[in-house]
Design a protein around this motif. Sequence first.
Motif, PDB file in Angstrom:
ATOM      1  N   PRO A  21      15.605  -2.485   8.108  1.00  0.00           N
ATOM      2  CA  PRO A  21      15.030  -1.399   8.911  1.00  0.00           C
ATOM      3  C   PRO A  21      15.368   0.014   8.441  1.00  0.00           C
ATOM      4  N   SER A  22      16.569   0.240   7.935  1.00  0.00           N
ATOM      5  CA  SER A  22      16.916   1.604   7.500  1.00  0.00           C
ATOM      6  C   SER A  22      16.113   2.008   6.267  1.00  0.00           C
ATOM      7  N   ASN A  23      15.936   1.097   5.320  1.00  0.00           N
ATOM      8  CA  ASN A  23      15.123   1.417   4.140  1.00  0.00           C
ATOM      9  C   ASN A  23      13.644   1.552   4.508  1.00  0.00           C
ATOM     10  N   ARG A  24      13.181   0.744   5.457  1.00  0.00           N
ATOM     11  CA  ARG A  24      11.796   0.861   5.920  1.00  0.00           C
ATOM     12  C   ARG A  24      11.555   2.223   6.533  1.00  0.00           C
ATOM     13  N   ARG A  25      12.535   2.701   7.312  1.00  0.00           N
ATOM     14  CA  ARG A  25      12.394   4.009   7.945  1.00  0.00           C
ATOM     15  C   ARG A  25      12.360   5.122   6.898  1.00  0.00           C
ATOM     16  N   LYS A  26      13.209   5.040   5.888  1.00  0.00           N
ATOM     17  CA  LYS A  26      13.227   6.055   4.830  1.00  0.00           C
ATOM     18  C   LYS A  26      11.897   6.106   4.095  1.00  0.00           C
ATOM     19  N   ILE A  27      11.375   4.938   3.752  1.00  0.00           N
ATOM     20  CA  ILE A  27      10.099   4.881   3.037  1.00  0.00           C
ATOM     21  C   ILE A  27       8.966   5.365   3.940  1.00  0.00           C
ATOM     22  N   SER A  28       9.005   4.970   5.210  1.00  0.00           N
ATOM     23  CA  SER A  28       7.979   5.411   6.154  1.00  0.00           C
ATOM     24  C   SER A  28       7.984   6.927   6.285  1.00  0.00           C
ATOM     25  N   LEU A 133      -9.682  18.017  12.428  1.00  0.00           N
ATOM     26  CA  LEU A 133      -8.472  18.437  11.739  1.00  0.00           C
ATOM     27  C   LEU A 133      -7.764  17.266  11.079  1.00  0.00           C
ATOM     28  N   LEU A 134      -7.615  16.170  11.803  1.00  0.00           N
ATOM     29  CA  LEU A 134      -6.874  15.023  11.299  1.00  0.00           C
ATOM     30  C   LEU A 134      -7.796  13.822  11.161  1.00  0.00           C
ATOM     31  N   GLY A 135      -7.526  13.033  10.157  1.00  0.00           N
ATOM     32  CA  GLY A 135      -8.295  11.818   9.946  1.00  0.00           C
ATOM     33  C   GLY A 135      -7.997  11.257   8.572  1.00  0.00           C
ATOM     34  N   PHE A 136      -8.411  10.020   8.360  1.00  0.00           N
ATOM     35  CA  PHE A 136      -8.190   9.363   7.079  1.00  0.00           C
ATOM     36  C   PHE A 136      -9.416   9.503   6.201  1.00  0.00           C
ATOM     37  N   SER A 137      -9.186   9.924   4.988  1.00  0.00           N
ATOM     38  CA  SER A 137     -10.240   9.922   3.979  1.00  0.00           C
ATOM     39  C   SER A 137      -9.878   8.855   2.947  1.00  0.00           C
ATOM     40  N   ASN A 138     -10.771   8.604   2.026  1.00  0.00           N
ATOM     41  CA  ASN A 138     -10.478   7.638   0.961  1.00  0.00           C
ATOM     42  C   ASN A 138      -9.290   8.109   0.125  1.00  0.00           C
ATOM     43  N   VAL A 139      -9.182   9.405  -0.058  1.00  0.00           N
ATOM     44  CA  VAL A 139      -8.063   9.976  -0.811  1.00  0.00           C
ATOM     45  C   VAL A 139      -6.743   9.691  -0.093  1.00  0.00           C
ATOM     46  N   ASP A 140      -6.750   9.781   1.241  1.00  0.00           N
ATOM     47  CA  ASP A 140      -5.537   9.508   2.012  1.00  0.00           C
ATOM     48  C   ASP A 140      -5.130   8.047   1.908  1.00  0.00           C
ATOM     49  N   ARG A 141      -6.096   7.166   1.924  1.00  0.00           N
ATOM     50  CA  ARG A 141      -5.780   5.735   1.781  1.00  0.00           C
ATOM     51  C   ARG A 141      -5.147   5.462   0.422  1.00  0.00           C
ATOM     52  N   GLU A 142      -5.702   6.065  -0.615  1.00  0.00           N
ATOM     53  CA  GLU A 142      -5.141   5.898  -1.959  1.00  0.00           C
ATOM     54  C   GLU A 142      -3.754   6.528  -2.041  1.00  0.00           C
ATOM     55  N   LEU A 143      -3.575   7.662  -1.360  1.00  0.00           N
ATOM     56  CA  LEU A 143      -2.276   8.332  -1.345  1.00  0.00           C
ATOM     57  C   LEU A 143      -1.225   7.433  -0.713  1.00  0.00           C
ATOM     58  N   ILE A 144      -1.575   6.754   0.371  1.00  0.00           N
ATOM     59  CA  ILE A 144      -0.632   5.854   1.038  1.00  0.00           C
ATOM     60  C   ILE A 144      -0.278   4.693   0.116  1.00  0.00           C
ATOM     61  N   LYS A 145      -1.278   4.117  -0.529  1.00  0.00           N
ATOM     62  CA  LYS A 145      -1.023   3.007  -1.456  1.00  0.00           C
ATOM     63  C   LYS A 145      -0.117   3.453  -2.596  1.00  0.00           C
ATOM     64  N   ASP A 146      -0.442   4.596  -3.183  1.00  0.00           N
ATOM     65  CA  ASP A 146       0.363   5.106  -4.299  1.00  0.00           C
ATOM     66  C   ASP A 146       1.791   5.418  -3.876  1.00  0.00           C
ATOM     67  N   ALA A 147       1.929   6.034  -2.684  1.00  0.00           N
ATOM     68  CA  ALA A 147       3.267   6.399  -2.210  1.00  0.00           C
ATOM     69  C   ALA A 147       4.100   5.143  -1.925  1.00  0.00           C
ATOM     70  N   LEU A 148       3.478   4.137  -1.332  1.00  0.00           N
ATOM     71  CA  LEU A 148       4.219   2.901  -1.071  1.00  0.00           C
ATOM     72  C   LEU A 148       4.656   2.233  -2.362  1.00  0.00           C
ATOM     73  N   THR A 149       3.772   2.160  -3.327  1.00  0.00           N
ATOM     74  CA  THR A 149       4.165   1.532  -4.594  1.00  0.00           C
ATOM     75  C   THR A 149       5.218   2.367  -5.329  1.00  0.00           C
ATOM     76  N   ARG A 150       5.130   3.696  -5.226  1.00  0.00           N
ATOM     77  CA  ARG A 150       6.104   4.565  -5.891  1.00  0.00           C
ATOM     78  C   ARG A 150       7.483   4.415  -5.257  1.00  0.00           C
ATOM     79  N   TYR A 151       7.555   4.341  -3.935  1.00  0.00           N
ATOM     80  CA  TYR A 151       8.836   4.274  -3.251  1.00  0.00           C
ATOM     81  C   TYR A 151       9.410   2.855  -3.212  1.00  0.00           C
ATOM     82  N   LEU A 152       8.558   1.842  -3.304  1.00  0.00           N
ATOM     83  CA  LEU A 152       9.038   0.471  -3.239  1.00  0.00           C
ATOM     84  C   LEU A 152       9.479  -0.061  -4.593  1.00  0.00           C
ATOM     85  N   PHE A 153       8.831   0.396  -5.655  1.00  0.00           N
ATOM     86  CA  PHE A 153       9.128  -0.191  -6.986  1.00  0.00           C
ATOM     87  C   PHE A 153       9.818   0.790  -7.891  1.00  0.00           C
TER      88      PHE A 153
END
Length: 153
Positions: A21-28, A133-153
Amino acid sequence: MADDLKALEQWASVLLAQLDPSNRRKISLKVAQDLRRSQQQRIKAQMTPEGIQYTPRKPRKDLRHKKDRIKKQRAAMFAKLRKNIHLKVKADSNEIAVGFFGRVARIARVHQFGLNDRVTNYGPEIKYETRQLLGFSNVDRELIKDALTRYLF
């Protein structure tokens, strides 16, 4: 769009379930900060998540007699609203949230959904244009995927 978010959630949940949980919180928190940065840049560019330009403000009629004192370049909408102090990030080991909270949330909600509101306390009620003002675009979805892979691996 909901299907894309479900697929992203399933993909991320498998990876994040392997962490404590602590590492999940940091990555989140890191992913939420990246997402907030993306939202701030989009708001600064005056664009909706779909890439459409915001509807411009209506010209103010009460400023006609002050013509010499008005700056030629109009100030961008939501300049203060997009600052970190107003656009908050909340993250824990199970979820992240990027949004407006508290008093500022009312202003954001009026613009997000195009509601009626008063400009001044005793002024007339005005229908605001929808400016998402707020919402998900395709760029945001890719950003989330990239950020997760960058922080996890």
